[in-house]
Write a protein that holds these residues in place. Sequence first.
Motif, PDB file in Angstrom:
ATOM      1  N   LEU A  68      -5.252   3.388   7.687  1.00 35.70           N
ATOM      2  CA  LEU A  68      -6.540   3.973   6.729  1.00 35.70           C
ATOM      3  C   LEU A  68      -6.642   3.830   5.826  1.00 35.70           C
ATOM      4  O   LEU A  68      -7.863   4.091   5.152  1.00 35.70           O
ATOM      5  CB  LEU A  68      -6.166   5.361   7.012  1.00 35.70           C
ATOM      6  CG  LEU A  68      -5.446   6.466   8.566  1.00 35.70           C
ATOM      7  CD1 LEU A  68      -4.342   8.126   8.301  1.00 35.70           C
ATOM      8  CD2 LEU A  68      -6.508   5.838   9.747  1.00 35.70           C
ATOM      9  N   LYS A  71      -8.510  -0.311   6.093  1.00 35.52           N
ATOM     10  CA  LYS A  71      -8.989  -0.574   7.293  1.00 35.52           C
ATOM     11  C   LYS A  71      -9.104  -1.777   7.534  1.00 35.52           C
ATOM     12  O   LYS A  71     -10.238  -2.448   8.153  1.00 35.52           O
ATOM     13  CB  LYS A  71     -10.763   0.294   6.777  1.00 35.52           C
ATOM     14  CG  LYS A  71     -11.541   1.943   6.869  1.00 35.52           C
ATOM     15  CD  LYS A  71     -11.274   2.134   8.564  1.00 35.52           C
ATOM     16  CE  LYS A  71     -10.990   3.573   8.424  1.00 35.52           C
ATOM     17  NZ  LYS A  71     -12.475   4.730   8.050  1.00 35.52           N
ATOM     18  N   ARG A 143      -7.924   3.330  14.776  1.00 34.37           N
ATOM     19  CA  ARG A 143      -7.708   4.709  13.776  1.00 34.37           C
ATOM     20  C   ARG A 143      -6.731   5.864  14.195  1.00 34.37           C
ATOM     21  O   ARG A 143      -5.660   6.578  13.228  1.00 34.37           O
ATOM     22  CB  ARG A 143      -9.048   5.686  13.572  1.00 34.37           C
ATOM     23  CG  ARG A 143      -9.048   5.111  12.059  1.00 34.37           C
ATOM     24  CD  ARG A 143     -11.090   5.598  11.904  1.00 34.37           C
ATOM     25  NE  ARG A 143     -11.717   4.792  12.802  1.00 34.37           N
ATOM     26  CZ  ARG A 143     -12.833   5.826  13.832  1.00 34.37           C
ATOM     27  NH1 ARG A 143     -12.504   6.771  14.413  1.00 34.37           N
ATOM     28  NH2 ARG A 143     -13.548   5.281  14.467  1.00 34.37           N
TER      29      ARG A 143
ATOM     30  N   TYR B 248     -10.612  10.574   9.393  1.00 35.03           N
ATOM     31  CA  TYR B 248     -10.662   9.105  10.179  1.00 35.03           C
ATOM     32  C   TYR B 248     -10.690   9.442  11.844  1.00 35.03           C
ATOM     33  O   TYR B 248     -11.023   8.665  12.199  1.00 35.03           O
ATOM     34  CB  TYR B 248      -8.962   8.655   9.577  1.00 35.03           C
ATOM     35  CG  TYR B 248      -9.727   8.095   8.734  1.00 35.03           C
ATOM     36  CD1 TYR B 248      -9.895   6.987   8.108  1.00 35.03           C
ATOM     37  CD2 TYR B 248      -8.651   9.378   7.880  1.00 35.03           C
ATOM     38  CE1 TYR B 248      -9.965   7.094   6.825  1.00 35.03           C
ATOM     39  CE2 TYR B 248      -8.237   8.613   6.333  1.00 35.03           C
ATOM     40  CZ  TYR B 248      -8.734   7.304   6.001  1.00 35.03           C
ATOM     41  OH  TYR B 248      -9.310   7.045   4.540  1.00 35.03           O
ATOM     42  N   GLU B 251     -14.720  10.404  12.601  1.00 31.51           N
ATOM     43  CA  GLU B 251     -15.453   8.782  12.535  1.00 31.51           C
ATOM     44  C   GLU B 251     -16.142   8.654  13.357  1.00 31.51           C
ATOM     45  O   GLU B 251     -15.030   8.326  14.428  1.00 31.51           O
ATOM     46  CB  GLU B 251     -14.378   7.889  11.117  1.00 31.51           C
ATOM     47  CG  GLU B 251     -15.617   7.263  10.739  1.00 31.51           C
ATOM     48  CD  GLU B 251     -14.843   6.847   9.270  1.00 31.51           C
ATOM     49  OE1 GLU B 251     -14.273   5.451   9.768  1.00 31.51           O
ATOM     50  OE2 GLU B 251     -13.744   7.028   8.693  1.00 31.51           O
TER      51      GLU B 251
END
Lengths: 232, 252
Positions: A68, A71, A143, B248, B251
């Motif tokens: 996180l 990335k 993610r 996150y 997104e």
Amino acid sequence: MEPKPIALKVLDVISIILLGVATYLALVFAPTEAVMGQVQRVFYFHIGTAWVGLLGFLLAAGTGVAYLVTKDAKWDIIEVAAVEISLVFFLITIILGSIWARPVWNTWWTWDPRLTTAAITELIYIAYFMLREGIEDPDRRARFGAVYTLIGGVSAPITFMVIRLFRTIHPVIIGSGDPGAQGTFAMTGGMKVAFFFALFTFTVVFVDLFWNRIRMGNLAAKVEQLKLNVMQ
Amino acid sequence: MDTEERSAGDRPLTIKTPAQISSAAPRPLSNFLKATLAVTWKDLAAEFRSRELFSAMLVFSLLVILIFNFALELDIKTRQSVTSGVLWVTFAFAGTLGLNRSMAVEKDRGCLDGLLLAPVDRAAIYFGKVISNLAFMLIVEAFVLPVYSFLYNVNLFKAGLLLVILLGSIGYTAVGTLLSSMAVQTRTRDVLLPILLFPVAVPVLIAAVKASGGFLTGDDFANILPWVNLLIVYDVIFIAIAFMVFDYVVEE
């Protein structure tokens, strides 16, 4: 396809040899425990596999955060490897533990903090893979996976504490009583050798599997990329 | 309320340079609060007009209680020990229904994209959703409690129990809202939410069941306190985590 690195091949062989020796030490070399008898021999591998499971669990939560923050797709591959290995080894731990618990605690299963947390961690991992299954976009998959391992990594220790509290408030739930009291034993010299050797062996096995799995993850990512290229 | 809605809706129309956007990044708290309330208000207003979700949750929870009645033979003796468990299973199931639906409606016609386009902090969207989900859950609970009291002749209106229900529902919806916004973006959607949510909500459910049981049997407060503390800790930790990672999850 790049060939398998020599070091990894060597590590594979070493792992197999070590597993063989550890099996010998646990099943033949270590003295038989006086009270529990032969079934106690399960203990050496039980702790070894539990250790690997825990290692994978910690790595998964850590790499989730790393992903996180950075990335970087490599963390996602490492995370999947850690979760997968941890899933398998916790399962082995639970099965070995049950084999031991049946004669010693007189039950296959109790809702002890460790047992329950291991079981719930397994369920979290299964949910993790089901979540990943349902997402096609690799970026989003990574993610969501990272977010879920982070949540699982925080929730599992809380579950452990909750169940401990549960037991300290209601001490008499299961007839067999406190697992710390039921089935403890002092390790003699031979036992210690087998125990620490098993721990060492499983650490090596973990590194070996982890390495192999990361390599596989990298290859899988490459294949996925190639497929996308062909489709475009 | 009208001005709030307009302020949230109008903003995308004004074009901003990147410099303006970055200078506007640390928005004052009142804006954050306004955006949060606007999202909550939108959900509540939509629900007030359709009453789809609420009626589904309510009927579902009554059915769960009915099934429990026959599955467990809720006679006076068993009732004592299982009431808190029955209540929490009911709340958890009904809550899942609501959480699923509340994010699914956003996803259906691209409403979520519209929400995300609004130049507000995304955490405000999360908190708005949590508050509306919490409101639905509390309203359903407010109906279930008297019905249960009436059916089984137990007094459930104890201050301690109500506090536990509030704390438990907060924790459950805080994690649930985050996970449901992940679940709706997958192929398996509605079936996935309970699978994701239940294993991580285990602590909150155990603590809530134990604390409620303690209050119902009139246990010593010193014995109940650890469970209540755990609920508070869980709520704080998971609200903080969700606050940090919600970006996150939504997104693109």
